[in-house]
Design a protein around this motif. Structure first.
Motif, PDB file in Angstrom:
ATOM      1  N   THR A  11     -26.521   3.361 -39.529  1.00  0.00           N
ATOM      2  CA  THR A  11     -25.852   2.341 -39.226  1.00  0.00           C
ATOM      3  C   THR A  11     -24.619   3.266 -38.589  1.00  0.00           C
ATOM      4  O   THR A  11     -23.554   4.295 -39.499  1.00  0.00           O
ATOM      5  N   HIS A  12     -23.402   2.377 -38.707  1.00  0.00           N
ATOM      6  CA  HIS A  12     -21.938   2.500 -38.504  1.00  0.00           C
ATOM      7  C   HIS A  12     -21.233   1.119 -38.877  1.00  0.00           C
ATOM      8  O   HIS A  12     -21.645  -0.412 -38.607  1.00  0.00           O
ATOM      9  N   GLN A  19     -19.261  -3.738 -43.718  1.00  0.00           N
ATOM     10  CA  GLN A  19     -20.587  -3.742 -43.165  1.00  0.00           C
ATOM     11  C   GLN A  19     -21.308  -4.739 -43.487  1.00  0.00           C
ATOM     12  O   GLN A  19     -22.375  -4.950 -45.027  1.00  0.00           O
ATOM     13  N   ASP A  21     -24.702  -5.178 -42.052  1.00  0.00           N
ATOM     14  CA  ASP A  21     -25.818  -5.089 -41.756  1.00  0.00           C
ATOM     15  C   ASP A  21     -26.415  -4.430 -42.749  1.00  0.00           C
ATOM     16  O   ASP A  21     -25.994  -3.582 -43.360  1.00  0.00           O
ATOM     17  N   ARG A  22     -28.163  -4.557 -42.969  1.00  0.00           N
ATOM     18  CA  ARG A  22     -28.474  -3.657 -43.631  1.00  0.00           C
ATOM     19  C   ARG A  22     -29.487  -3.154 -42.655  1.00  0.00           C
ATOM     20  O   ARG A  22     -30.738  -4.053 -42.748  1.00  0.00           O
ATOM     21  N   VAL A  23     -30.393  -2.112 -43.389  1.00  0.00           N
ATOM     22  CA  VAL A  23     -32.045  -1.927 -42.774  1.00  0.00           C
ATOM     23  C   VAL A  23     -32.480  -1.413 -44.046  1.00  0.00           C
ATOM     24  O   VAL A  23     -31.872  -0.881 -45.119  1.00  0.00           O
ATOM     25  N   LEU A  39     -34.593  -4.717 -40.551  1.00  0.00           N
ATOM     26  CA  LEU A  39     -33.389  -4.783 -40.331  1.00  0.00           C
ATOM     27  C   LEU A  39     -32.434  -6.458 -40.333  1.00  0.00           C
ATOM     28  O   LEU A  39     -33.432  -7.380 -39.937  1.00  0.00           O
ATOM     29  N   ASP A  41     -28.905  -8.950 -39.998  1.00  0.00           N
ATOM     30  CA  ASP A  41     -27.258  -8.742 -39.735  1.00  0.00           C
ATOM     31  C   ASP A  41     -27.187  -9.668 -40.205  1.00  0.00           C
ATOM     32  O   ASP A  41     -27.014 -10.963 -39.986  1.00  0.00           O
ATOM     33  N   CYS A 194     -32.455  -2.804 -33.970  1.00  0.00           N
ATOM     34  CA  CYS A 194     -31.088  -3.037 -33.850  1.00  0.00           C
ATOM     35  C   CYS A 194     -29.883  -4.045 -33.707  1.00  0.00           C
ATOM     36  O   CYS A 194     -30.361  -5.631 -33.808  1.00  0.00           O
ATOM     37  N   SER A 195     -29.414  -4.286 -34.212  1.00  0.00           N
ATOM     38  CA  SER A 195     -28.462  -5.456 -33.963  1.00  0.00           C
ATOM     39  C   SER A 195     -27.689  -5.399 -33.272  1.00  0.00           C
ATOM     40  O   SER A 195     -27.788  -4.846 -32.574  1.00  0.00           O
ATOM     41  N   ASN A 237     -20.610  -4.494 -36.286  1.00  0.00           N
ATOM     42  CA  ASN A 237     -21.405  -3.366 -37.306  1.00  0.00           C
ATOM     43  C   ASN A 237     -22.053  -2.885 -36.314  1.00  0.00           C
ATOM     44  O   ASN A 237     -22.527  -3.782 -35.448  1.00  0.00           O
ATOM     45  N   SER A 239     -26.920  -1.115 -36.961  1.00  0.00           N
ATOM     46  CA  SER A 239     -27.692  -0.615 -37.108  1.00  0.00           C
ATOM     47  C   SER A 239     -28.528  -0.927 -36.419  1.00  0.00           C
ATOM     48  O   SER A 239     -28.423  -1.462 -35.471  1.00  0.00           O
TER      49      SER A 239
END
Length: 255
Positions: A11-12, A19, A21-23, A39, A41, A194-195, A237, A239
């Protein structure tokens, strides 16, 4: 054919202040060879989106822990994660001033088969080498325009309403869930969740070739770095989860 799975989660925050996003990547606690990735968003104001996305990951972990393959199908498991997270997110709207929503992508590797489900515009990719075997369709306005032939890939990336979703978790309408299945994945195949903070900056071939050329961690680092460069200081974000199938070192599915 037997294979092992090499994985990476990354993640970034991008150029956002938070942030959202979650994974998550989980192994079944009692059944070897079963792995789930999820994942999300999140959207919905300060902390609201993060709370919504977190519900997807919580449900993925908890539902996998209670998953019994003899009594529940993979599709039912993946569906339960999205449906139950949707219900919880909706309930939080009545107990806070936030308006939380989230996308969701879920993936299950079980007994040599791969299953996935998604809602929203976070994506799932299935690559065989550098070829795209399958890619999820975005539940968005531009995604619908593309399906109708009224917009191409280049136009979609520049469309002023490219962030408008037609389905997501937490809305009044029930989430639209689409499913996929790979009956016989093999070594050399890879899966990417991915987001839009990542996929918006790459062609399918760029994603596939980067994952094909590197171990998952190195590939993730390359993709995040390139996405940040291409975002030019205005990136969302980021992820991603990479699951790459390789010949087994000791047989079976490893993690």
């Amino acid at each position: 054919m037997a294979f092992s799975a090499e994985t990476c989660v990354a993640t970034h925050i991008g150029d956002r202040s938070e942030q959202q996003d979650r994974v998550g990547l989980f192994a079944h606690p009692k059944r070897p060879g079963i792995m789930m990735a999820a994942l999300a968003d999140g959207m919905g104001g300060h902390s609201g989106g993060a709370m919504a996305a977190e519900q997807v990951i919580i449900r993925a972990r908890q539902n996998l822990e209670s998953y019994a393959p003899l009594h529940e199908t993979p599709q039912e498991l993946l569906s339960s994660v999205i449906d139950e997270a949707h219900t919880v997110i909706k309930l939080t709207r009545f107990t806070s001033e936030k308006d939380p929503h989230s996308t969701a992508v879920t993936f299950l590797l079980q007994q040599g088969k791969a299953y996935w489900a998604h809602c929203g515009d976070s994506r799932f990719y299935y690559f065989r080498g550098t070829d795209t075997v399958s890619r999820s369709g975005d539940h968005s306005l531009v995604g619908e325009l593309m399906r109708k032939g009224r917009l191409d890939e280049a136009g979609a990336l520049k469309h002023p309403q490219r962030n408008v979703l037609l389905s997501c978790l937490g809305s009044e309408r029930e989430p639209c869930i689409e499913y996929g299945l790979a009956e016989a994945p093999d070594a050399g195949d890879s899966f990417l969740l991915c987001s839009d903070g990542l996929w918006a900056y790459f062609t399918d071939f760029e994603l596939a070739s980067t994952i094909q050329a590197h171990p998952p961690r190195t590939a993730a680092e390359c993709l995040v770095r390139m996405a940040r460069e291409r975002a030019g200081g205005a990136g969302d974000n980021i992820s991603l989860i990479i699951v790459k199938l390789v010949p087994p070192a000791g047989g079976g599915i490893a993690r």
